[in-house]
Design a protein around this motif. Structure first.
Motif, PDB file in Angstrom:
ATOM      1  N   ARG A   1      29.092   1.117  26.518  1.00 40.98           N
ATOM      2  CA  ARG A   1      28.872  -0.268  26.075  1.00 40.98           C
ATOM      3  C   ARG A   1      28.285  -0.327  24.674  1.00 40.98           C
ATOM      4  O   ARG A   1      28.511  -1.285  23.932  1.00 40.98           O
ATOM      5  CB  ARG A   1      27.931  -0.988  27.048  1.00 40.98           C
ATOM      6  CG  ARG A   1      28.520  -1.276  28.414  1.00 40.98           C
ATOM      7  CD  ARG A   1      27.773  -2.424  29.089  1.00 40.98           C
ATOM      8  NE  ARG A   1      26.334  -2.201  29.102  1.00 40.98           N
ATOM      9  CZ  ARG A   1      25.683  -1.631  30.114  1.00 40.98           C
ATOM     10  NH1 ARG A   1      26.354  -1.206  31.165  1.00 40.98           N
ATOM     11  NH2 ARG A   1      24.376  -1.484  30.064  1.00 40.98           N
TER      12      ARG A   1
ATOM     13  N   ASN B   1      34.142   1.199  36.005  1.00 47.54           N
ATOM     14  CA  ASN B   1      32.935   2.022  36.069  1.00 47.54           C
ATOM     15  C   ASN B   1      32.570   2.617  34.717  1.00 47.54           C
ATOM     16  O   ASN B   1      31.406   2.616  34.312  1.00 47.54           O
ATOM     17  CB  ASN B   1      33.108   3.142  37.102  1.00 47.54           C
ATOM     18  CG  ASN B   1      32.987   2.639  38.528  1.00 47.54           C
ATOM     19  OD1 ASN B   1      32.652   1.477  38.751  1.00 47.54           O
ATOM     20  ND2 ASN B   1      33.261   3.500  39.491  1.00 47.54           N
ATOM     21  N   ILE B   2      33.562   3.147  34.005  1.00 51.60           N
ATOM     22  CA  ILE B   2      33.247   3.758  32.710  1.00 51.60           C
ATOM     23  C   ILE B   2      32.873   2.689  31.690  1.00 51.60           C
ATOM     24  O   ILE B   2      32.007   2.902  30.832  1.00 51.60           O
ATOM     25  CB  ILE B   2      34.411   4.634  32.195  1.00 51.60           C
ATOM     26  CG1 ILE B   2      33.943   5.478  31.002  1.00 51.60           C
ATOM     27  CG2 ILE B   2      35.629   3.807  31.829  1.00 51.60           C
ATOM     28  CD1 ILE B   2      34.928   6.542  30.578  1.00 51.60           C
TER      29      ILE B   2
ATOM     30  N   LEU C   1      30.432  11.491  25.338  1.00 47.37           N
ATOM     31  CA  LEU C   1      30.306  11.001  26.706  1.00 47.37           C
ATOM     32  C   LEU C   1      29.056  11.580  27.367  1.00 47.37           C
ATOM     33  O   LEU C   1      28.777  12.771  27.250  1.00 47.37           O
ATOM     34  CB  LEU C   1      31.536  11.392  27.527  1.00 47.37           C
ATOM     35  CG  LEU C   1      32.858  10.711  27.163  1.00 47.37           C
ATOM     36  CD1 LEU C   1      33.985  11.279  28.006  1.00 47.37           C
ATOM     37  CD2 LEU C   1      32.761   9.200  27.353  1.00 47.37           C
TER      38      LEU C   1
ATOM     39  N   ARG D   1      29.965  14.719  36.451  1.00 50.39           N
ATOM     40  CA  ARG D   1      28.780  15.019  37.252  1.00 50.39           C
ATOM     41  C   ARG D   1      29.134  15.815  38.506  1.00 50.39           C
ATOM     42  O   ARG D   1      28.370  16.668  38.951  1.00 50.39           O
ATOM     43  CB  ARG D   1      28.082  13.719  37.650  1.00 50.39           C
ATOM     44  CG  ARG D   1      26.817  13.923  38.482  1.00 50.39           C
ATOM     45  CD  ARG D   1      26.159  12.612  38.851  1.00 50.39           C
ATOM     46  NE  ARG D   1      25.547  11.975  37.690  1.00 50.39           N
ATOM     47  CZ  ARG D   1      25.976  10.850  37.135  1.00 50.39           C
ATOM     48  NH1 ARG D   1      27.046  10.245  37.626  1.00 50.39           N
ATOM     49  NH2 ARG D   1      25.367  10.328  36.092  1.00 50.39           N
TER      50      ARG D   1
ATOM     51  N   GLN E   1      29.144   1.962  31.711  1.00 48.52           N
ATOM     52  CA  GLN E   1      28.186   2.989  31.305  1.00 48.52           C
ATOM     53  C   GLN E   1      27.444   2.553  30.042  1.00 48.52           C
ATOM     54  O   GLN E   1      28.067   2.098  29.078  1.00 48.52           O
ATOM     55  CB  GLN E   1      28.906   4.311  31.034  1.00 48.52           C
ATOM     56  CG  GLN E   1      29.501   4.963  32.260  1.00 48.52           C
ATOM     57  CD  GLN E   1      28.436   5.503  33.196  1.00 48.52           C
ATOM     58  OE1 GLN E   1      27.408   6.016  32.760  1.00 48.52           O
ATOM     59  NE2 GLN E   1      28.690   5.384  34.491  1.00 48.52           N
TER      60      GLN E   1
ATOM     61  N   MET F   1      28.355  12.046  33.661  1.00 46.78           N
ATOM     62  CA  MET F   1      28.724  10.907  34.493  1.00 46.78           C
ATOM     63  C   MET F   1      29.859  11.318  35.417  1.00 46.78           C
ATOM     64  O   MET F   1      30.400  12.421  35.308  1.00 46.78           O
ATOM     65  CB  MET F   1      29.193   9.741  33.610  1.00 46.78           C
ATOM     66  CG  MET F   1      30.411  10.096  32.748  1.00 46.78           C
ATOM     67  SD  MET F   1      30.988   8.763  31.679  1.00 46.78           S
ATOM     68  CE  MET F   1      31.595   7.615  32.893  1.00 46.78           C
ATOM     69  N   GLU F   2      30.200  10.438  36.331  1.00 45.60           N
ATOM     70  CA  GLU F   2      31.379  10.660  37.160  1.00 45.60           C
ATOM     71  C   GLU F   2      32.589  10.157  36.377  1.00 45.60           C
ATOM     72  O   GLU F   2      32.820   8.959  36.265  1.00 45.60           O
ATOM     73  CB  GLU F   2      31.258   9.929  38.496  1.00 45.60           C
ATOM     74  CG  GLU F   2      32.411  10.230  39.436  1.00 45.60           C
ATOM     75  CD  GLU F   2      32.239   9.596  40.801  1.00 45.60           C
ATOM     76  OE1 GLU F   2      33.250   9.426  41.504  1.00 45.60           O
ATOM     77  OE2 GLU F   2      31.089   9.267  41.153  1.00 45.60           O
TER      78      GLU F   2
END
Length: 273
Positions: free
Chosen positions: A42, A34-35, A142, A220, A38, A145-146
């Motif tokens: 990327r 997931n990260i 960062l 988040r 993002q 985000m979660e």
């Protein structure tokens, strides 16, 4: 380091092997894939920081002990941590052989060691929390985000942690001269390292504690950078054998407070010292 994205099979399975829903696959998804997906991650230029974020899932470790003894014991601690993490994978994160292989080979921890900034910070958890916050905000930039659990908690290795480790190390005959004591200590630590690498039962350091500090920026779900509340000071002590369980349990916005009991060490499986 083997890439967590590499698919060395010849079938049509996706690279992350998420087609097999298992605890291991879920963990790989929340902690790595997931990260890595993002946009802000990327677009980062190639760097050790980007690789740590997108290709690995281990914890961030802050060293706050800088004595000569700490210099000798820190490598032993890191080997013990790695050994206990690897041992916990099949127990806490069952999955397919490929998923287990990905978890084993993509594990890595990042150690911050700066005597000027962190010497003595073992008594000042706030200093470590601020450093962890600043690293995520300024160095990694960062986005909101979660966050994976590994970026919402960091480990602290202070003199107390290393003293506990030293007490667990196999001792040999005590001698009276300083030279003999030094020789005995080095031999003991070398024996401990060999035991960890071989996975010998007598060299188990699973009950060795480590400090875990919660810092949620920029998650988040959790906007509380310092989640201290009541008896929970925003950090706790966890046995090395329970580190993976805690990381697993902190996913999806769960806090570290559930593992905290004042003055006690979380041993895993809802047990405290």
């Amino acid at each position: 380091m083997p890439s967590a994205w590499t698919d060395d099979t010849t079938n049509d399975q996706p690279a992350n092997d998420a087609s097999s829903p298992t605890p291991a696959a879920d963990f790989l998804t929340t902690e790595i894939y997931n990260i890595g997906a993002q946009p802000g991650i990327r677009s980062l230029p190639p760097s050790p920081e980007r690789d740590f974020l997108a290709l690995t899932w281990g914890p961030v470790v802050y060293r706050t002990a800088y004595s000569a003894r700490a210099d000798r014991l820190l490598p032993v601690f890191l080997r013990a941590l790695s050994h206990e993490v690897q041992a916990a994978i099949p127990r806490r994160l069952p999955g397919t052989p490929k998923q287990r292989h990905l978890l084993e080979t993509s594990y890595a921890c990042k150690v911050f060691s700066d005597e000027t900034r962190f010497a003595g910070a073992g008594a000042e958890i706030g200093a470590v929390r601020r450093a962890f916050h600043d690293w995520k905000r300024a160095d990694l930039a960062l986005p909101l985000m979660e966050l994976p659990a590994r970026l919402r908690v960091c480990l602290v290795v202070d003199e107390g942690v290393l003293r506990a480790l030293e007490r667990m190390m196999t001792t040999t005959t005590t001698t009276t001269t300083t030279q003999e004591k030094d020789t005995d200590e080095e031999a003991r630590e070398s024996s401990a390292e060999d035991g960890i690498e071989k996975g010998s039962a007598e060299m188990s350091y699973g009950s060795c504690p480590v400090i875990m500090v919660e810092e949620n920026f920029p998650d988040r779900r959790r906007r509380d950078s310092n989640p201290a509340d009541g008896e929970y000071p925003g950090w706790t002590q966890v046995a090395l054998s329970a580190v993976v369980e805690v990381l697993e349990g902190m996913r999806f916005g769960n806090g570290l407070s559930r593992f905290h009991r004042s003055g006690r060490i979380y041993l895993g499986e809802s047990q405290w010292s």
